[in-house]
Design an enzyme around this catalytic site. Structure first.
Site, PDB file in Angstrom:
ATOM      1  N   GLY A 162     -31.171 101.806 -24.151  1.00 35.56           N
ATOM      2  CA  GLY A 162     -31.373 101.661 -22.711  1.00 35.56           C
ATOM      3  C   GLY A 162     -32.820 101.536 -22.281  1.00 35.56           C
ATOM      4  O   GLY A 162     -33.177 101.980 -21.188  1.00 35.56           O
ATOM      5  N   SER A 163     -33.655 100.898 -23.106  1.00 42.41           N
ATOM      6  CA  SER A 163     -35.081 100.805 -22.781  1.00 42.41           C
ATOM      7  C   SER A 163     -35.322  99.972 -21.524  1.00 42.41           C
ATOM      8  O   SER A 163     -36.174 100.309 -20.697  1.00 42.41           O
ATOM      9  CB  SER A 163     -35.873 100.227 -23.958  1.00 42.41           C
ATOM     10  OG  SER A 163     -35.383  98.939 -24.306  1.00 42.41           O
ATOM     11  N   GLU A 212     -32.071  95.085 -13.759  1.00 42.85           N
ATOM     12  CA  GLU A 212     -31.276  94.892 -14.978  1.00 42.85           C
ATOM     13  C   GLU A 212     -30.524  93.562 -14.939  1.00 42.85           C
ATOM     14  O   GLU A 212     -30.330  92.915 -15.959  1.00 42.85           O
ATOM     15  CB  GLU A 212     -30.257  96.041 -15.111  1.00 42.85           C
ATOM     16  CG  GLU A 212     -30.816  97.310 -15.714  1.00 42.85           C
ATOM     17  CD  GLU A 212     -30.809  97.243 -17.232  1.00 42.85           C
ATOM     18  OE1 GLU A 212     -29.874  97.705 -17.880  1.00 42.85           O
ATOM     19  OE2 GLU A 212     -31.781  96.677 -17.772  1.00 42.85           O
ATOM     20  N   ASP A 223     -26.113 101.751 -18.122  1.00 44.15           N
ATOM     21  CA  ASP A 223     -27.449 102.180 -18.576  1.00 44.15           C
ATOM     22  C   ASP A 223     -28.318 102.670 -17.423  1.00 44.15           C
ATOM     23  O   ASP A 223     -28.943 103.732 -17.514  1.00 44.15           O
ATOM     24  CB  ASP A 223     -28.150 101.029 -19.302  1.00 44.15           C
ATOM     25  CG  ASP A 223     -27.549 100.745 -20.674  1.00 44.15           C
ATOM     26  OD1 ASP A 223     -26.440 101.248 -20.946  1.00 44.15           O
ATOM     27  OD2 ASP A 223     -28.187 100.035 -21.462  1.00 44.15           O
TER      28      ASP A 223
END
Length: 403
Positions: A162-163, A212, A223
């Protein structure tokens, strides 16, 4: 000067910092696409974003200054003069932090042209999506206010932890705090970090989801939700439920450093399900049962060592079963199998997390296990060229710090 709440009365430099955690999938990956429940949890590896706004009007009017982004881990700096941003985006810049809106195709095309001015190293061309998300979030929340953002992270890129979501959440948190769109000061914790109110976290989460969306196209929202709210989240058929672990859970995360194609892996599972519908339906049903049972276990409080050990034994069995079912789906990999064999030598249970095909593997660390065991298994895993991170699972989500 942009009419942004919290910046009109600007009197001098004030740094805002935000940190957001990465995530792991404890159970349910792949099967979640086919209607099963999945369980995701925050981990105490963070991406940190800091933001220092600069006064407008220094040395030549409202368009003076620049928007800068410094990626400390890679040593790269990107800069866009405010006049260039305003000229390119024009009427599309209207800072409205309280109303998260998606990036329009026109905006995205304009941002892509703005990136052409930057010298992005060929080896890091994947940065373009993150830079696009940054420019969109910055100009949507703060307009063309000059400022410098600095980002650093504990999380490996592209490893399924989940960077990108942690980047979008921490950046959105810093930007919204600087814009005065969220309240800070109500829940100050250790070292001055503060937790936002639920409504403010919702706003951050909505903006982070838009970021995202630029990076991934059609994200599930898992995430960024885990990174924003922390703790644990159950995800089933598009519905998110926030949960909390009653006892600390510690894991060793092994990053195999083997890249994987998530879309291809997801498609492969779907193709297998179309070839063997009854068998795969049973697999997905079993995974759903594992996720539901895992949730019931983590939500129970264990008061003594015997109860804690019993709880961890059940978690280990569920992880082991889930890994077997992931192998049935065809998403394991020789690097993952190497981690499984290595940890099993030390009586530790592991499972892949995320898409599989490489990426990361979770190993449950029992509360009563000796440190020497962890040191030995870590040393052996690292001898294969893997990276290891000891983490606590189910901790806090986004936190902000205002200097």
């Amino acid at each position: 000067m942009d009419a942004v709440a919290g910046t009109a009365g600007y009197r001098g430099p004030a740094e805002v910092r935000a940190r957001a955690p990465g995530k792991i999938i404890l159970a349910g990956e792949h099967a979640v696409v086919h209607g099963s429940a999945a369980v995701a949890a925050a981990i105490d590896l963070y991406t940190r974003s800091s933001l220092l706004l600069r006064p407008t009007g220094e040395g030549g009017g409202a368009d003076s200054g620049a928007v800068e982004l410094y990626l400390r881990d890679s040593g790269l700096t990107f800069s866009w003069p405010c006049s260039r941003l305003r000229g390119a985006l024009g009427v599309e810049i209207s800072a409205n932090p309280g109303v998260p809106a998606p990036c329009s195709p026109d905006q995205l095309a304009t941002i892509a042209r703005l990136l052409e001015d930057q010298e992005i190293p060929e080896a890091k061309i994947w940065l373009s999506a993150g830079l696009s998300a940054f420019l969109f979030l910055y100009t949507s929340i703060l307009g063309c206010r000059p400022g410098k953002a600095v980002v650093t992270s504990d999380l490996p890129m592209g490893a399924g932890l989940g960077s990108s979501a942690a980047f979008c959440v921490s950046m959105s948190g810093a930007l919204l705090t600087a814009a005065g769109a969220v309240s800070v000061g109500a829940h100050r914790g250790a070292e001055g970090w503060e937790v936002l109110e639920k409504g403010d976290l919702e706003l951050v989460n909505q903006w982070a989801f838009q970021g995202e969306n630029i990076i991934h196209g059609k994200p599930s929202g898992i995430d960024n939700s885990v990174s924003t709210f922390g703790k644990m989240i159950k995800f089933k058929k598009g519905e998110l439920t926030n949960l909390e672990s009653r006892n600390p859970v510690k894991m060793l995360i092994t990053d195999t450093r083997v890249g994987r194609n998530t879309k291809a892996l997801v498609a492969g599972v779907s193709e297998r399900a179309s070839r063997h519908p009854d068998a795969m339906a049973s697999v997905f049903h079993a995974v759903n049962s594992i996720s539901e049972e895992l949730l019931s276990i983590v939500e129970l409080a264990a008061e003594d060592e015997i109860a804690i050990t019993s709880k961890e034994d059940k978690l280990a069995e569920l992880m082991e079963m889930n890994q077997g079912l992931l192998q049935c789906m065809g998403v394991s990999h020789s690097s993952i199998e190497t981690v499984l064999r290595t940890t099993l030598k030390y009586s530790l249970v592991s499972k892949l997390t995320g898409a599989g095909g490489g990426g990361c593997v979770l190993t449950l660390i029992p509360t009563l296990s000796a440190n020497i065991v962890l040191e030995k298994v870590t040393t052996e895993l690292e001898s294969h060229g893997y990276r290891c991170f000891k983490v606590e699972v189910g901790g806090r989500g986004l936190q902000v710090f205002r200097g």
